[in-house]
Design a protein around this motif. Structure first.
Motif, PDB file in Angstrom:
ATOM      1  N   ASP A   8       0.958  -1.158   0.108  1.00 46.36           N
ATOM      2  CA  ASP A   8      -0.135  -0.098   0.153  1.00 46.36           C
ATOM      3  C   ASP A   8       0.809   1.285  -0.053  1.00 46.36           C
ATOM      4  O   ASP A   8       0.661   2.160  -0.743  1.00 46.36           O
TER       5      ASP A   8
ATOM      6  N   HIS B 230       0.888 -12.638   3.740  1.00 43.24           N
ATOM      7  CA  HIS B 230      -0.697 -13.267   3.569  1.00 43.24           C
ATOM      8  C   HIS B 230      -0.455 -14.792   2.712  1.00 43.24           C
ATOM      9  O   HIS B 230      -1.187 -15.633   2.854  1.00 43.24           O
TER      10      HIS B 230
ATOM     11  N   VAL C  50      -6.454 -12.362  -0.999  1.00 45.43           N
ATOM     12  CA  VAL C  50      -5.694 -11.084  -1.070  1.00 45.43           C
ATOM     13  C   VAL C  50      -4.717 -10.817  -2.370  1.00 45.43           C
ATOM     14  O   VAL C  50      -4.181 -11.481  -2.599  1.00 45.43           O
TER      15      VAL C  50
ATOM     16  N   GLY D 280       2.800  -9.019   0.941  1.00 45.87           N
ATOM     17  CA  GLY D 280       1.915  -8.068   1.885  1.00 45.87           C
ATOM     18  C   GLY D 280       2.010  -8.707   3.470  1.00 45.87           C
ATOM     19  O   GLY D 280       1.774  -9.822   3.521  1.00 45.87           O
TER      20      GLY D 280
ATOM     21  N   ASN E 257      -1.918  -4.787   6.517  1.00 49.29           N
ATOM     22  CA  ASN E 257      -3.326  -4.594   6.291  1.00 49.29           C
ATOM     23  C   ASN E 257      -4.140  -4.000   7.474  1.00 49.29           C
ATOM     24  O   ASN E 257      -5.048  -3.384   7.112  1.00 49.29           O
TER      25      ASN E 257
ATOM     26  N   GLY F 125      -9.908  -4.085   3.216  1.00 48.25           N
ATOM     27  CA  GLY F 125      -8.858  -4.882   3.809  1.00 48.25           C
ATOM     28  C   GLY F 125      -9.426  -6.304   4.022  1.00 48.25           C
ATOM     29  O   GLY F 125     -10.674  -6.548   4.827  1.00 48.25           O
TER      30      GLY F 125
ATOM     31  N   THR G 210      -8.664  -8.923   5.447  1.00 46.27           N
ATOM     32  CA  THR G 210      -8.172  -9.707   7.013  1.00 46.27           C
ATOM     33  C   THR G 210      -9.150  -8.922   7.968  1.00 46.27           C
ATOM     34  O   THR G 210      -9.287  -9.594   8.939  1.00 46.27           O
TER      35      THR G 210
END
Lengths: 821, 284
Positions: free
Chosen positions: B27, B69, B91, B100, B105, B113, B115
């Protein structure tokens, strides 16, 4: 929805993507009678399927050629494949020059507004800013006031920098050059503008009544088609309204370029253009200098589906370099790229189909409204394509169409693979499904009863003179075995709509099968002067081709190489990079390069061949026609005399330049829409198999089977690649690609907001048949292949969703509401 | 800055308060490349190995914030916290999953998001470590801003109770390929407390918990028997959840767009289908 008769054969061939790549012509793995051929990996299929309706005399000839390693009909590896795969292919964004400046554009935040005043002083005051240009810096209009140097392919109405008024969100009104990209953007943002927002015209329906957005008015073109008897009425009548959204070409590399000033006051541009000579002339006229002081060098093109850069980008880049005296590089952001380049025309279509009780089409009435955006671009041409193709590849004795392309404050529309033909294909194929339901016929049977063939008339009164194997195409896709149902393969993993590990529920999934067939005109229409020039040179063992036909990823350079290999028997062929010092070859659009530039290369190569064979023939005391070149050897007709090509070439330097100009066309009559406006037509039939989660309305395309009319397969593997690309692009429009625009504002100009198909979204794409029925007027008999699958895919997918859900499906992209039951 | 331990990272944060911690950067670097963010300094957490694994603590799992992830999507982790593994597997594309992280997250707190609804349904807590030591904060409190991340604090661990019962995560993105969630639903059973906990993601800035619907459906389940419910109950639960989480169009201000009503109806339908399927799968 009726399934084809051989649907019991559901064993399929999941790995057929691999197999079909090796197959040359008409190939049908798993079809009745060709099991052996399929088992042997396709080598024998060409003969095994000989009795099938799709095979033609060309098949055997093609099979004979396949033993060859180079030349026509061979699946040669793409010229640019190794460098692109290794990541060393230089794209426009990779260009660099010593001491370069960075360009940036200031863009309108409004869809429609008057520019009351522009103050560039805050931008100029920033350290590192070299120039800030507005419409005042461009050559003035005829009345002496700045008009932004408007330009355009047909009508010069799009200013390269807005003067006085902006007509779409993101329209540039000022350009900046600075020593750092951030400085340039900051400077562009610090220009003070006093805006007077005006009401935005965003509904194309309102364009007729609304006050004109431009001195030229709001209607780019109105085109009626009057063909047959208006009073005729069919026994069965179906009506429908259809809507096509705004698809973006979404090139994977955004617009980028480098401009270098020349000592003579001109400028040299390195840009990813697909139409270098026309761009050069238009840039020169925008800058007010002679065309020979502008030179365009075509750099690596990161994606183009016909036109790429808008001219404003290139012209402002050139202007910045000319004014600052420094090289200037400009790379647009993804957001700017979405705002500025032309999109596919959104369309509203209203159709009424009349048929008799047996399902034969009697009359088609249609109204077509294209949203051309703020500037004319190619809207008038797209409209003619849409209107002329409005009845589809069917025999319809009476056709009445009213079509308009109008100006709005929406993002600009322009040329994009299958322009015009795609919008109407979705509508007429949807209508045929509707008609099939009304008549209780299978959609396939209804289409078979109406397909056109060579000699039938288009609604424009033009006779179809090229091969039109529409029925064969439909039969070919219908005969392919269907993909297995998941219930028959409990052990195989089933990719559900919504993707792996997400919300899909097998119990809610319905499968649907849809068919569609469509056609697309090739080359320029309505009297466009189609011409290309090419030179071929042979020195020693190497041949080189100088031809300004841009290969934007379509594989044309590979074809050019194959053509020369075929004619001259020389293996080593060099394709020169394209610039505007070479003679013009026209735009890489409308499926024209294989025909026009390919034809020019063929002629030049034949002239070189003549020069090569003439002295030999004299030595052998026979006419040169009796000599042939094959497998790198020159052989006489009786096989007695011969020598290797390379030996004959020793010490020679042979040159030839030739032009290709296909037969001329004429404009459509403005009152009746009649006229011989097209050079040729390409056809394609697709069968789409979809899974729909009927609770969520999510669609997954399982498989698309294609049969295409290719005239002659010059490079079968490249054709497969073009079909895969076209189907995937069509799938994008059918299911997800839509530029959301509210009040003229592009809401999410990014790849998060604008969703492209990924590898998981793309289906298995199988080629059932490449029908080789040579078009006698085209070089090598080959037809353009890129656009047709993209034109037909949305219609086929919509038909499959219709079959799965029973919903009408009248808009693209298909929304969850259209597919949830 | 590339600290090798959590302590080093915390002291580095204290020394340069303007630094932005970066783990996977999926991100953050997007924002930097788009020119939205120009951090004064970056604090790379990639070498802090103690944050990249997990351990057991008092019937809960203590997950390092640096868990990727891809790691969470593996079968051994899926046996532990199935819903979180399912969410992690959905994801983005593999490239994003490989770098990521769970902590990223949470800290990014993007409405979609993946999760987040799982953590909300599991009532997970996070350990925030700052110069003054660590503190425990409920994930929902962190996300809603009730108890935000303070200056100099790093998200170190996520504590997730181990429930030893079915739990599911369902995400609707409208396509087969990886996509941002249009709506997601996580549902977990807590047999010890005879509770059903459900959270809906992506429809609001933070995951929403339809508490009344949870209580109602928990009362409909025969906890001692087969743990099944009538299909009608599942259907009603879906609609209950949807009406609790997706507001009617037009209720928020007068400037509702004309297309807001069908959009809300579609979203409500999607949430309803997801919640119904989630309950069905959890009680299967």
């Amino acid at each position: 929805m009726t399934t084809p008769s051989d649907s019991t054969d559901t064993t399929g061939n999941p790995g057929s993507g691999e197999t079909t790549l090796t197959n040359l012509a008409t190939v049908r793995e798993g079809a009745p009678g060709s099991a052996t051929g399929a088992a042997l990996g396709g080598l024998l299929t060409a003969t095994a399927t000989a009795p099938a309706p799709a095979s033609t005399p060309g098949t055997e000839a093609a099979a004979a050629i396949r033993a060859q390693r180079s030349g026509i009909g061979v699946s040669a590896l793409r010229e640019d494949a190794p460098t692109k795969a290794m990541g060393v292919y230089p794209y426009a964004a990779d260009l660099w020059a010593e001491g370069l400046l960075w360009g940036a554009l200031a863009r309108s935040p409004y869809a429609h507004a008057r520019i009351v005043s522009v103050d560039t002083r805050p931008a100029l005051a920033l350290p590192g800013v070299y120039a800030v240009l507005t419409a005042d810096d461009l050559p003035p209009g005829p009345d002496g006031t700045p008009n932004g140097a408007p330009t355009g392919p047909y009508l010069a109405d799009r200013p390269i920098l807005a003067a006085g008024v902006v007509r779409h969100h993101g329209e540039p009104f000022a350009a900046v050059a600075a020593d750092h990209p951030d400085t340039a953007r900051l400077a562009a943002a610090s220009i003070l503008v006093e805006w007077e927002p005006l009401p935005a015209l965003t509904d194309p329906d309102q364009a007729f009544q609304a006050p004109p957005l431009h001195p030229d008015g709001n209607v780019f073109r109105q085109l009626p088609i009057r063909f047959g008897d208006p009073e005729v009425v069919g026994e069965v009548v179906v009506e429908g309204m259809y809507q096509v959204g705004r698809q973006d070409p979404a090139p994977i590399g955004a617009e980028a370029g480098l401009a270098v000033p020349r000592p003579d006051g001109g400028v040299e541009l390195h840009v990813a253009t697909t139409d270098p000579h026309n761009d050069r002339d238009r840039i020169a006229s925008c800058l007010g200098i002679e065309p020979d002081r502008v030179r365009l060098v075509v750099s690596g093109i990161p994606g183009a589906t016909s036109d790429r850069d808008d001219l404003g980008f290139q012209a402002t880049l050139a202007l910045l370099a000319a004014r600052t005296g420094h090289p200037v590089k400009m790379v647009l952001t993804r957001e700017e790229s979405f705002l500025t380049h032309p999109h596919r025309h959104p369309a509203l279509l209203r159709y009424r189909h009349h048929a008799d009780a047996e399902g034969r089409l009697v009359k088609v009435e249609a109204q077509i409204l294209l949203d051309g955006g703020a500037y004319a671009d190619v809207s008038s041409e797209v409209l003619a394509r849409a209107a002329a193709m409005s009845a589809g590849p069917y025999v319809v004795p009476h056709v009445f169409v009213d079509a308009w392309a109008v100006r709005t404050n929406n993002p600009p529309s322009g040329r994009m693979r299958g322009e015009g033909a795609l919008q109407t294909c979705f509508a007429y194929e949807s209508q045929l499904d509707r008609l099939a339901a009304a008549l209780d016929l299978s959609p396939l049977e209804l289409r078979r009863r109406n397909v056109m063939t060579t000699g039938d008339l288009l609604p424009t009164g033009q006779a179809v003179t090229c091969p039109a194997p529409v029925r064969e195409l439909l039969d070919a896709v219908a005969e392919e075995p269907l993909p297995p149902l998941p219930v028959d393969q409990p052990d195989a993993e089933w990719l559900l709509p919504e993707g792996p590990g997400c919300a899909g529920d097998p119990a809610a999934v319905r499968r649907g099968i849809g068919y569609a067939v469509g056609m697309v005109p090739m080359l320029g229409i309505e009297g466009a002067d189609e011409v290309a020039t090419a030179s071929v040179r042979v020195t020693g063992s190497q041949a080189s081709v100088i031809c300004a036909a841009v290969d934007p990823g379509t594989g044309f350079a590979t074809l050019a190489k194959q053509i020369v290999q075929e004619i001259l028997g020389v293996e080593d062929v060099y394709i020169a990079p394209v610039d505007t010092d070479q003679p013009a070859a026209g735009p890489s659009a409308r499926g024209r390069q294989t025909w026009v530039a390919g034809g020019a290369i063929e002629r030049a190569a034949l002239m070189v061949r003549q020069q090569l064979l003439q002295p030999l023939a004299a030595r052998f005391a026979m006419s040169p026609e009796l000599l042939s070149i094959k497998d790198g050897r020159i052989t006489s007709y009786d096989g007695v005399l011969g020598m290797p090509v390379l030996e004959a070439l020793e010490g020679k330097d042979l040159w030839a330049t030739a032009q290709c100009r296909p037969h001329p066309t004429e404009p459509l009559d403005p009152e009746t829409g009649q006229g011989d406006a097209f050079v040729g037509l390409g056809f394609c039939a697709l069968r789409a198999v979809v899974d729909v989660d009927i609770d969520l309305g999510t669609v997954r395309v399982v498989e698309v089977t294609a049969a295409q009319d290719v005239g002659r397969a010059l490079n079968p593997r490249q054709i497969e690649a073009r079909i895969e690309a076209g189907v995937t692009q069509g799938l994008g429009l059918a299911l997800m690609e839509d530029m959301t625009v509210t009040d003229g504002h592009v809401l999410a100009p990014s790849f998060v907001g604008y969703r492209l198909p990924t590898a998981l979204d793309a289906p298995d794409i199988r080629v059932a048949a490449l029908i080789e029925d040579r078009d006698v007027v085209a070089p090598f008999g080959a037809k353009a292949v890129g656009a047709a699958p993209a034109v037909v895919a949305p219609a086929a997918i919509a038909a499959a969703v219709r079959a799965a859900t029973g919903m009408p499906v009248t808009r693209l992209p298909i929304q969850p509401d259209d597919a949830a039951v | 800055m590339l600290p090798a331990s959590l302590d080093e990272a915390v002291s580095a944060m204290a020394e340069s308060p303007g630094a932005v911690p970066v783990a996977g950067g999926t991100d953050l670097m997007g924002a930097v490349n788009a020119g939205l963010l120009r951090p004064m300094a970056l604090l790379g957490l990639g070498r802090v190995t103690e944050l990249r694994g997990w351990q057991y603590q008092d019937g809960a799992a203590l997950l390092g914030a640096g868990l990727t992830h891809a790691r969470m999507a593996r079968p051994d982790f899926a046996a532990l916290i199935p819903a979180l593994a399912e969410a992690a597997a959905t994801v983005g594309p593999p490239q994003v999953r490989n770098v990521g992280t769970l902590g990223g997250n949470i800290v990014s707190a993007h409405p979609a998001g993946d999760t987040l609804p799982v953590l909300a349904a599991l009532e997970a807590t996070v350990t925030l470590v700052g110069p003054e030591g660590g503190r425990e904060v409920a994930v929902s409190h962190l996300l809603t801003g009730l108890d935000p991340l303070r200056s100099g604090e790093l998200l170190a661990y996520v504590r997730v109770p181990l429930l030893h019962a079915p739990q599911v995560f369902l995400k609707a993105g409208g396509r087969t390929g990886p996509s941002r969630a249009v709506a997601s639903v996580s549902l977990v059973l807590d047999p010890a407390r005879r509770a059903v906990r459900c959270a809906v993601g992506a429809v609001a800035p933070v995951p929403l918990r339809p508490l009344e619907a949870e209580q109602w459906v928990a009362g409909c389940i025969d906890w001692d028997g087969e743990r099944t419910v009538d299909p009608g109950v599942a259907q009603a639960f879906g609609e209950y959840v949807a009406s609790a989480c997706v507001p009617d169009a037009g209720t928020e201000g007068g400037a509702a767009r004309t297309d807001a009503a069908p959009t809300a109806a579609r979203l409500r339908r999607t949430v309803s289908v997801l919640a119904r399927r989630a309950l069905g799968r959890a009680l299967k």
